[in-house]
Scaffold this motif. Sequence first.
Motif, PDB file in Angstrom:
ATOM      1  N   CYS A 228       0.828  -1.210   0.000  1.00  0.00           N
ATOM      2  CA  CYS A 228       0.000   0.000   0.000  1.00  0.00           C
ATOM      3  C   CYS A 228       0.859   1.254   0.000  1.00  0.00           C
ATOM      4  CB  CYS A 228      -0.929   0.003   1.211  1.00  0.00           C
ATOM      5  SG  CYS A 228      -2.281  -1.188   1.115  1.00  0.00           S
ATOM      6  N   ILE A 232       1.138   4.293  -2.928  1.00  0.00           N
ATOM      7  CA  ILE A 232       0.895   5.715  -2.703  1.00  0.00           C
ATOM      8  C   ILE A 232       2.183   6.523  -2.907  1.00  0.00           C
ATOM      9  CG2 ILE A 232       1.312   5.758  -0.199  1.00  0.00           C
ATOM     10  CD1 ILE A 232      -1.146   7.537   0.094  1.00  0.00           C
ATOM     11  N   LEU A 292      -5.362   6.709   1.122  1.00  0.00           N
ATOM     12  CA  LEU A 292      -5.154   6.192  -0.224  1.00  0.00           C
ATOM     13  C   LEU A 292      -6.132   6.832  -1.210  1.00  0.00           C
ATOM     14  CD1 LEU A 292      -4.617   2.484   0.799  1.00  0.00           C
ATOM     15  CD2 LEU A 292      -2.941   3.846  -0.458  1.00  0.00           C
ATOM     16  N   HIS A 326      -0.221   8.193   5.762  1.00  0.00           N
ATOM     17  CA  HIS A 326      -0.313   6.756   5.537  1.00  0.00           C
ATOM     18  C   HIS A 326       0.955   6.041   5.990  1.00  0.00           C
ATOM     19  CE1 HIS A 326      -0.387   2.932   3.329  1.00  0.00           C
ATOM     20  NE2 HIS A 326      -1.697   3.051   3.351  1.00  0.00           N
ATOM     21  N   PRO A 384      -2.627   4.760  -6.168  1.00  0.00           N
ATOM     22  CA  PRO A 384      -3.230   4.601  -4.843  1.00  0.00           C
ATOM     23  C   PRO A 384      -4.496   3.754  -4.851  1.00  0.00           C
ATOM     24  CG  PRO A 384      -2.650   6.898  -5.251  1.00  0.00           C
ATOM     25  CD  PRO A 384      -2.520   6.170  -6.556  1.00  0.00           C
ATOM     26  N   GLY A 387      -3.415   0.384  -4.300  1.00  0.00           N
ATOM     27  CA  GLY A 387      -3.178   0.231  -2.869  1.00  0.00           C
ATOM     28  C   GLY A 387      -4.477   0.097  -2.098  1.00  0.00           C
ATOM     29  N   LEU A 388      -5.493   0.841  -2.518  1.00  0.00           N
ATOM     30  CA  LEU A 388      -6.798   0.768  -1.848  1.00  0.00           C
ATOM     31  C   LEU A 388      -7.402  -0.621  -1.997  1.00  0.00           C
ATOM     32  CD1 LEU A 388      -8.833   2.525  -0.287  1.00  0.00           C
ATOM     33  CD2 LEU A 388      -9.922   3.050  -2.484  1.00  0.00           C
ATOM     34  N   TRP A 391      -5.689  -2.705   0.513  1.00  0.00           N
ATOM     35  CA  TRP A 391      -6.234  -2.341   1.832  1.00  0.00           C
ATOM     36  C   TRP A 391      -7.591  -3.004   2.056  1.00  0.00           C
ATOM     37  CZ3 TRP A 391     -10.802   0.279   2.897  1.00  0.00           C
ATOM     38  CH2 TRP A 391     -10.974   0.700   4.213  1.00  0.00           C
TER      39      TRP A 391
END
Length: 406
Positions: A228, A232, A292, A326, A384, A387-388, A391
């Motif tokens: 993650c 970002i 994110l 983050h 991002p 990355g989300l 997550w």
Amino acid sequence: MTTTSPRSGTDAPATAPPRALVVLLAVACGATVANLYYGQPLLGEIAGAFGVGEGTAALVVTLTQLGYAAALLLVLPTGDLVENRSLVTRVLLGTAAALALAALAPSFWLFGLAAVLVGVTSVVAQILVPFAAHLAPEDARGRVVGQVMSGLLLGILLARTVASLVAEVLGWRAIYAISAVLMLVLAVVLRRVLPTRRPEHTAGYGSLLATVVEIARTEPVLRARALCQGAIFGAFTAYWTAISYELHDEHGLSQAGIGVFALVGAAGAAAAPLGGRLADGGRGRSASGLMLLLASLAVAAAGLGSAHLWVLALGGVLLDLAVQSHQVMAQQEIYALRPEARARINTVFMGTVFLSGAASSAVTGALHEAGGWAAVCWFGAALPLLGLAVWALRLRPGAGTATSVG
């Protein structure tokens, strides 16, 4: 006068470290990580001084990054093996020597060697961050790490501006000489004020490196957090790699104006303590998802509103805020996984982040050449979101990922 901390990496102190010590660690992180970026705005002057082409001069950036990448893998883990105060001060002395060589180098290839050594020894910034985590009790660890990280981000953001201004007044070699002196001062001061910390690992250097792989394999939260943050940070790298072209070509800013614009991103450093407080309050995972999403929206807005300088500036501030928050929330969580192995955990985490940033930088150059600022922004906004997705699958509250395995 120095104090001695417990030998065990799992024994957290009862009270937070003095504010003056936290500020000193933040300054040390910022000053040392800045060494990685001083050469970037000076490539034209370096090329002229040594009589080489701009493409050859650009090798300075690559050599510095290669040295830093090697140090993340080979030097950073020794924070779990060697007494930390001695390690920090010795590496800082090496940094001072490397910077002095850069300031005095009579040939480009000797300057290139200095660049590698600067990259290797500047990893001391990443040794200090887990050191700060060891100095803080659990309920204040996020806040302390956040304050130290704010110094590190300021060093990254301000290095290019400071190098440009110093070079304009004193010449391009001066920034290396000034930083060499600063590293010596920091080595002396930190030697006097840092507490000693003797790590638990005693099996040797080879065994230490082997456990880095084992930690990466058996800690799913660490892997998810690293991915993650890599995503970002890739957006951060894309934005700041290409923004100078947009500012110069579309808004007519001079080199000095571009340097001043870079200062707006420093406002994002103020987010680090906020991110730490959210993490200390148990809201780090939820807030990570929001950061994110904020990063993606910030880069998208900078692409859609690029005709307006204030939109570009706002996008930079919000992106830096999201990246910094983050990272602090991620580090607060991963440092709790194995307190005795925080340096090795930082090796996995920062190694992933650094490689992601390097890959993003390479892609950004090709995208900007092919599609301009808009292409870079769509790329930066997409990262991002990847990355989300990680997550949502692994880190969101209720996703079911264990905090530690093995």
